[in-house]
Design a protein around this motif. Structure first.
Motif, PDB file in Angstrom:
ATOM      1  N   GLU A   1     -26.868  27.729  -7.660  1.00 36.41           N
ATOM      2  CA  GLU A   1     -27.874  28.689  -7.173  1.00 36.41           C
ATOM      3  C   GLU A   1     -27.570  29.115  -5.735  1.00 36.41           C
ATOM      4  O   GLU A   1     -27.672  30.301  -5.389  1.00 36.41           O
ATOM      5  CB  GLU A   1     -29.266  28.075  -7.264  1.00 36.41           C
ATOM      6  CG  GLU A   1     -30.362  29.021  -6.770  1.00 36.41           C
ATOM      7  CD  GLU A   1     -31.754  28.429  -6.893  1.00 36.41           C
ATOM      8  OE1 GLU A   1     -32.668  28.942  -6.204  1.00 36.41           O
ATOM      9  OE2 GLU A   1     -31.928  27.453  -7.659  1.00 36.41           O
ATOM     10  N   THR A   2     -27.194  28.153  -4.901  1.00 32.25           N
ATOM     11  CA  THR A   2     -26.866  28.477  -3.508  1.00 32.25           C
ATOM     12  C   THR A   2     -25.662  29.407  -3.428  1.00 32.25           C
ATOM     13  O   THR A   2     -25.660  30.388  -2.665  1.00 32.25           O
ATOM     14  CB  THR A   2     -26.574  27.188  -2.716  1.00 32.25           C
ATOM     15  OG1 THR A   2     -27.759  26.389  -2.676  1.00 32.25           O
ATOM     16  CG2 THR A   2     -26.134  27.510  -1.292  1.00 32.25           C
ATOM     17  N   LEU A   3     -24.631  29.126  -4.214  1.00 35.33           N
ATOM     18  CA  LEU A   3     -23.446  29.980  -4.226  1.00 35.33           C
ATOM     19  C   LEU A   3     -23.793  31.384  -4.725  1.00 35.33           C
ATOM     20  O   LEU A   3     -23.243  32.377  -4.243  1.00 35.33           O
ATOM     21  CB  LEU A   3     -22.358  29.349  -5.096  1.00 35.33           C
ATOM     22  CG  LEU A   3     -21.738  28.065  -4.547  1.00 35.33           C
ATOM     23  CD1 LEU A   3     -20.866  27.389  -5.607  1.00 35.33           C
ATOM     24  CD2 LEU A   3     -20.918  28.364  -3.293  1.00 35.33           C
ATOM     25  N   ALA A   4     -24.710  31.470  -5.682  1.00 39.45           N
ATOM     26  CA  ALA A   4     -25.136  32.771  -6.177  1.00 39.45           C
ATOM     27  C   ALA A   4     -25.887  33.548  -5.098  1.00 39.45           C
ATOM     28  O   ALA A   4     -25.705  34.774  -4.959  1.00 39.45           O
ATOM     29  CB  ALA A   4     -26.019  32.598  -7.418  1.00 39.45           C
ATOM     30  N   LYS A   5     -26.727  32.864  -4.333  1.00 39.61           N
ATOM     31  CA  LYS A   5     -27.437  33.532  -3.241  1.00 39.61           C
ATOM     32  C   LYS A   5     -26.460  34.109  -2.229  1.00 39.61           C
ATOM     33  O   LYS A   5     -26.627  35.239  -1.747  1.00 39.61           O
ATOM     34  CB  LYS A   5     -28.392  32.553  -2.562  1.00 39.61           C
ATOM     35  CG  LYS A   5     -29.613  32.195  -3.388  1.00 39.61           C
ATOM     36  CD  LYS A   5     -30.491  31.186  -2.652  1.00 39.61           C
ATOM     37  CE  LYS A   5     -31.718  30.830  -3.486  1.00 39.61           C
ATOM     38  NZ  LYS A   5     -32.547  29.790  -2.829  1.00 39.61           N
ATOM     39  N   GLU A   6     -25.431  33.338  -1.896  1.00 37.36           N
ATOM     40  CA  GLU A   6     -24.432  33.818  -0.949  1.00 37.36           C
ATOM     41  C   GLU A   6     -23.674  35.016  -1.534  1.00 37.36           C
ATOM     42  O   GLU A   6     -23.408  36.000  -0.834  1.00 37.36           O
ATOM     43  CB  GLU A   6     -23.465  32.689  -0.614  1.00 37.36           C
ATOM     44  CG  GLU A   6     -24.116  31.543   0.158  1.00 37.36           C
ATOM     45  CD  GLU A   6     -23.220  30.320   0.261  1.00 37.36           C
ATOM     46  OE1 GLU A   6     -22.123  30.321  -0.360  1.00 37.36           O
ATOM     47  OE2 GLU A   6     -23.607  29.353   0.958  1.00 37.36           O
TER      48      GLU A   6
ATOM     49  N   PRO B   1     -33.417  35.762 -21.353  1.00 41.24           N
ATOM     50  CA  PRO B   1     -33.345  37.214 -21.549  1.00 41.24           C
ATOM     51  C   PRO B   1     -33.173  38.010 -20.265  1.00 41.24           C
ATOM     52  O   PRO B   1     -32.752  39.176 -20.317  1.00 41.24           O
ATOM     53  CB  PRO B   1     -34.688  37.538 -22.223  1.00 41.24           C
ATOM     54  CG  PRO B   1     -35.594  36.411 -21.840  1.00 41.24           C
ATOM     55  CD  PRO B   1     -34.717  35.211 -21.754  1.00 41.24           C
ATOM     56  N   ASP B   2     -33.475  37.406 -19.113  1.00 46.47           N
ATOM     57  CA  ASP B   2     -33.316  38.119 -17.844  1.00 46.47           C
ATOM     58  C   ASP B   2     -31.868  38.161 -17.361  1.00 46.47           C
ATOM     59  O   ASP B   2     -31.568  38.837 -16.375  1.00 46.47           O
ATOM     60  CB  ASP B   2     -34.184  37.474 -16.759  1.00 46.47           C
ATOM     61  CG  ASP B   2     -35.663  37.679 -17.009  1.00 46.47           C
ATOM     62  OD1 ASP B   2     -36.016  38.657 -17.699  1.00 46.47           O
ATOM     63  OD2 ASP B   2     -36.465  36.861 -16.530  1.00 46.47           O
ATOM     64  N   VAL B   3     -30.997  37.439 -18.036  1.00 47.88           N
ATOM     65  CA  VAL B   3     -29.580  37.430 -17.675  1.00 47.88           C
ATOM     66  C   VAL B   3     -28.786  38.242 -18.695  1.00 47.88           C
ATOM     67  O   VAL B   3     -28.944  38.071 -19.902  1.00 47.88           O
ATOM     68  CB  VAL B   3     -29.033  35.993 -17.600  1.00 47.88           C
ATOM     69  CG1 VAL B   3     -27.507  35.992 -17.525  1.00 47.88           C
ATOM     70  CG2 VAL B   3     -29.611  35.277 -16.384  1.00 47.88           C
TER      71      VAL B   3
ATOM     72  N   ALA C   1     -31.564  32.643 -10.519  1.00 50.66           N
ATOM     73  CA  ALA C   1     -32.425  32.244  -9.399  1.00 50.66           C
ATOM     74  C   ALA C   1     -31.784  32.585  -8.063  1.00 50.66           C
ATOM     75  O   ALA C   1     -32.480  32.839  -7.073  1.00 50.66           O
ATOM     76  CB  ALA C   1     -32.720  30.742  -9.479  1.00 50.66           C
ATOM     77  N   GLY C   2     -30.452  32.610  -8.036  1.00 52.85           N
ATOM     78  CA  GLY C   2     -29.739  32.970  -6.815  1.00 52.85           C
ATOM     79  C   GLY C   2     -29.538  34.458  -6.637  1.00 52.85           C
ATOM     80  O   GLY C   2     -28.894  34.881  -5.668  1.00 52.85           O
ATOM     81  N   GLY C   3     -30.059  35.253  -7.564  1.00 51.43           N
ATOM     82  CA  GLY C   3     -29.966  36.709  -7.426  1.00 51.43           C
ATOM     83  C   GLY C   3     -28.819  37.349  -8.167  1.00 51.43           C
ATOM     84  O   GLY C   3     -28.504  38.518  -7.928  1.00 51.43           O
ATOM     85  N   VAL C   4     -28.195  36.604  -9.078  1.00 49.27           N
ATOM     86  CA  VAL C   4     -27.077  37.144  -9.867  1.00 49.27           C
ATOM     87  C   VAL C   4     -27.506  37.158 -11.341  1.00 49.27           C
ATOM     88  O   VAL C   4     -27.478  36.111 -12.011  1.00 49.27           O
ATOM     89  CB  VAL C   4     -25.809  36.290  -9.678  1.00 49.27           C
ATOM     90  CG1 VAL C   4     -24.677  36.812 -10.556  1.00 49.27           C
ATOM     91  CG2 VAL C   4     -25.386  36.293  -8.220  1.00 49.27           C
TER      92      VAL C   4
END
Length: 213
Positions: free
Chosen positions: A196-201, A60-62, A33-36
């Motif tokens: 999720e926030t850390l992944a977005k960053e 499956p998207d990961v 969800a964070g783009g990773v």
């Protein structure tokens, strides 16, 4: 998927340690969800193989991989559990043979020029540089790029959100490995929103590195 595709999925390859396999799916979904869309789940705990199975089956998207692969048996077990790639902290001939035999992309670990040259002789030009900070960090990788321009690295070990952009500006660095996306306290409190926030960053770090140059 080949190793090049793998290394450019995200500027940061999350290095995740889970003691509870039940957390694997929510962690993977939070990172996605964070783009990773990729996870290196380390084989440092008894929960690891089950965690890989769950993510492989339910998210499956990961792209889920196994890290800290240190024995031939672990390479085979990770492949059987559904891992899509393997990462080793270092390499022996037996480990490299077993990992290659799985047919999965392999990111073998090196920390010296001689190790990198030996793996290049065997056809491996996409490597993990570990432990990155203890092995000379950005300066070491910059120097290695001179005599070995065809190699690309994922440095891991001691890298932080503040130091990651410096690595990502190097032409021989495809991505960095980082454990900060899934901090111990966030896992302990099941704070998946923070992950999720850390992944977005983290997903914006390549753009930041490009801007910095």
């Amino acid at each position: 998927m080949n190793t090049d595709d793998l290394l450019f999925l995200s500027p940061v390859l999350p290095v995740v340690v889970l003691h509870d396999a039940a957390q694997a799916v929510p962690v993977a979904r939070a990172l996605h969800a964070g783009g990773v869309p990729v996870v290196e789940l380390t084989l440092r705990t008894d929960a690891a193989l089950d965690a890989i199975r769950r993510v492989s089956a339910e998210v499956p998207d990961v792209v889920i991989g196994a890290g800290t692969v240190v024995t031939p048996d672990q390479a085979r077990a990770a492949a059987d559990a559904g891992a899509a790639f393997l990462v080793t902290p270092g390499t022996t001939d037996a480990l490299l043979d077993a990992a290659s035999d799985t047919g999965l992309p392999v990111l073998p670990g090196v920390s010296t020029v001689s190790e990198a040259m030996r793996l290049a002789e065997r056809g491996f030009e996409r490597l993990k540089f570990f432990p990155a900070e203890a092995s000379g960090g950005v300066a070491a990788l910059s120097a290695i790029g001179g005599p070995l321009p065809n190699l690309r690295f994922c440095p891991t070990g001691g890298i932080t959100p503040s130091s990651a952009p410096r690595y990502l500006t190097l032409p021989n660095v495809a991505c960095v490995g980082g454990s900060w996306l899934t901090p111990t306290n966030a896992l302990a409190t099941r704070d998946y929103a923070r992950i999720e926030t850390l992944a977005k960053e983290a997903s914006s770090l390549r753009t930041e590195a490009t801007t910095a140059t």
